[in-house]
Design a protein around this motif. Structure first.
Motif, PDB file in Angstrom:
ATOM      1  N   PHE A  56       0.834  -1.204   0.000  1.00 40.35           N
ATOM      2  CA  PHE A  56       0.000   0.000   0.000  1.00 40.35           C
ATOM      3  C   PHE A  56       0.869   1.255   0.000  1.00 40.35           C
ATOM      4  O   PHE A  56       0.603   2.207  -0.733  1.00 40.35           O
ATOM      5  CB  PHE A  56      -0.946   0.005   1.203  1.00 40.35           C
ATOM      6  CG  PHE A  56      -1.993   1.071   1.110  1.00 40.35           C
ATOM      7  CD1 PHE A  56      -3.114   0.890   0.322  1.00 40.35           C
ATOM      8  CD2 PHE A  56      -1.854   2.263   1.790  1.00 40.35           C
ATOM      9  CE1 PHE A  56      -4.076   1.877   0.213  1.00 40.35           C
ATOM     10  CE2 PHE A  56      -2.812   3.255   1.694  1.00 40.35           C
ATOM     11  CZ  PHE A  56      -3.920   3.063   0.903  1.00 40.35           C
ATOM     12  N   ALA A  57       1.946   1.253   0.798  1.00 38.78           N
ATOM     13  CA  ALA A  57       2.825   2.424   0.899  1.00 38.78           C
ATOM     14  C   ALA A  57       3.454   2.782  -0.441  1.00 38.78           C
ATOM     15  O   ALA A  57       3.626   3.959  -0.763  1.00 38.78           O
ATOM     16  CB  ALA A  57       3.915   2.177   1.940  1.00 38.78           C
ATOM     17  N   THR A  59       2.207   2.720  -3.235  1.00 34.65           N
ATOM     18  CA  THR A  59       1.241   3.369  -4.117  1.00 34.65           C
ATOM     19  C   THR A  59       0.627   4.620  -3.502  1.00 34.65           C
ATOM     20  O   THR A  59      -0.030   5.391  -4.190  1.00 34.65           O
ATOM     21  CB  THR A  59       0.080   2.405  -4.459  1.00 34.65           C
ATOM     22  OG1 THR A  59      -0.642   2.098  -3.264  1.00 34.65           O
ATOM     23  CG2 THR A  59       0.588   1.131  -5.099  1.00 34.65           C
ATOM     24  N   ASP A  60       0.853   4.818  -2.224  1.00 35.37           N
ATOM     25  CA  ASP A  60       0.111   5.817  -1.468  1.00 35.37           C
ATOM     26  C   ASP A  60       0.143   7.244  -2.010  1.00 35.37           C
ATOM     27  O   ASP A  60      -0.908   7.824  -2.239  1.00 35.37           O
ATOM     28  CB  ASP A  60       0.556   5.800  -0.006  1.00 35.37           C
ATOM     29  CG  ASP A  60      -0.276   6.725   0.866  1.00 35.37           C
ATOM     30  OD1 ASP A  60      -1.512   6.750   0.685  1.00 35.37           O
ATOM     31  OD2 ASP A  60       0.303   7.394   1.719  1.00 35.37           O
ATOM     32  N   PRO A  61       1.292   7.871  -2.248  1.00 34.99           N
ATOM     33  CA  PRO A  61       1.247   9.310  -2.550  1.00 34.99           C
ATOM     34  C   PRO A  61       1.063   9.677  -4.013  1.00 34.99           C
ATOM     35  O   PRO A  61       0.851  10.847  -4.328  1.00 34.99           O
ATOM     36  CB  PRO A  61       2.634   9.780  -2.075  1.00 34.99           C
ATOM     37  CG  PRO A  61       3.528   8.621  -2.327  1.00 34.99           C
ATOM     38  CD  PRO A  61       2.666   7.407  -2.041  1.00 34.99           C
ATOM     39  N   ASP A  79      -5.664  13.167  -0.399  1.00 34.53           N
ATOM     40  CA  ASP A  79      -6.136  11.793  -0.364  1.00 34.53           C
ATOM     41  C   ASP A  79      -7.334  11.752   0.567  1.00 34.53           C
ATOM     42  O   ASP A  79      -7.281  12.279   1.670  1.00 34.53           O
ATOM     43  CB  ASP A  79      -5.062  10.854   0.184  1.00 34.53           C
ATOM     44  CG  ASP A  79      -3.989  10.540  -0.835  1.00 34.53           C
ATOM     45  OD1 ASP A  79      -4.319  10.407  -2.016  1.00 34.53           O
ATOM     46  OD2 ASP A  79      -2.823  10.417  -0.432  1.00 34.53           O
ATOM     47  N   GLY A  82      -8.689   5.159   0.792  1.00 34.67           N
ATOM     48  CA  GLY A  82      -7.880   4.176   0.092  1.00 34.67           C
ATOM     49  C   GLY A  82      -8.315   2.773   0.453  1.00 34.67           C
ATOM     50  O   GLY A  82      -8.861   2.535   1.527  1.00 34.67           O
ATOM     51  N   VAL A 137      -5.012  -1.513  -5.902  1.00 32.21           N
ATOM     52  CA  VAL A 137      -5.118  -0.428  -4.928  1.00 32.21           C
ATOM     53  C   VAL A 137      -6.028   0.642  -5.504  1.00 32.21           C
ATOM     54  O   VAL A 137      -5.891   1.027  -6.668  1.00 32.21           O
ATOM     55  CB  VAL A 137      -3.728   0.172  -4.604  1.00 32.21           C
ATOM     56  CG1 VAL A 137      -3.853   1.302  -3.601  1.00 32.21           C
ATOM     57  CG2 VAL A 137      -2.792  -0.913  -4.087  1.00 32.21           C
ATOM     58  N   LYS A 139      -7.474   4.556  -4.705  1.00 31.31           N
ATOM     59  CA  LYS A 139      -7.295   5.778  -3.921  1.00 31.31           C
ATOM     60  C   LYS A 139      -8.356   6.785  -4.368  1.00 31.31           C
ATOM     61  O   LYS A 139      -8.584   6.958  -5.558  1.00 31.31           O
ATOM     62  CB  LYS A 139      -5.908   6.389  -4.166  1.00 31.31           C
ATOM     63  CG  LYS A 139      -4.742   5.555  -3.691  1.00 31.31           C
ATOM     64  CD  LYS A 139      -4.673   5.427  -2.189  1.00 31.31           C
ATOM     65  CE  LYS A 139      -4.539   6.724  -1.521  1.00 31.31           C
ATOM     66  NZ  LYS A 139      -3.387   7.092  -0.831  1.00 31.31           N
TER      67      LYS A 139
END
Length: 150
Positions: A56-57, A59-61, A79, A82, A137, A139
């Motif tokens: 997940f991290a 893809t996060d920002p 964001d 998610g 993922v 978001k």
């Protein structure tokens, strides 16, 4: 900041650096990014596969960053939500590709033109080098014109 400088700095950011997450490419117009998560002894889970938090991290920002730079300084971009769907165990290095199409940027601008908030979902697949999907993922971004631009 130039995308190439940003890419180098992000790769030194401790959550990425210590978890073997690397921003491989960031296009000059901020429309596209490619990320890799290397499988290392220190970032595996108990069953020796990619740790879900790192999936997940990695893809996060990126959807937020691409949208912020594509839309410009007159917009708030955050964001909002998610979700991750684990499809298969990641037993090797995995990759994610983000591409923010100009038509989507135009849609966001049009939807936010009235000053209201816009919520939009973006999806990314995390894959192995051979293309096997490890995770999907989603978001959700919040986009709104800043008060001074309304």
């Amino acid at each position: 900041m130039r995308p190439s400088t940003f890419r180098r700095l992000l790769n030194l950011w401790p959550p990425f650096l210590f978890n073997s997450i690397r921003l491989q490419t960031l296009s000059d117009d901020w429309s596209e990014a490619r990320v890799v998560l290397r499988l290392r002894p220190w970032n595996r889970n108990y069953v020796r596969t990619q740790f879900g938090g790192n999936l997940f991290a990695m893809t996060d920002p990126f959807w937020m960053l691409l949208a912020m730079h594509q839309l410009g300084r007159d917009y708030l971009v955050w964001d909002k939500a998610g979700a991750i769907d684990f499809v298969a165990p990641g037993r090797e290095d995995v990759y994610a590709h983000f591409k923010l199409e100009p038509s989507v940027v135009d849609e966001l601008r049009q939807a936010a033109a009235g000053g209201g908030k816009v919520l939009r979902w973006f999806e990314t697949e995390v894959t192995t080098a051979s293309g096997e999907v490890v995770a999907r993922v989603r978001k959700q971004l919040y986009v709104r014109l800043k008060p001074r631009a309304r």
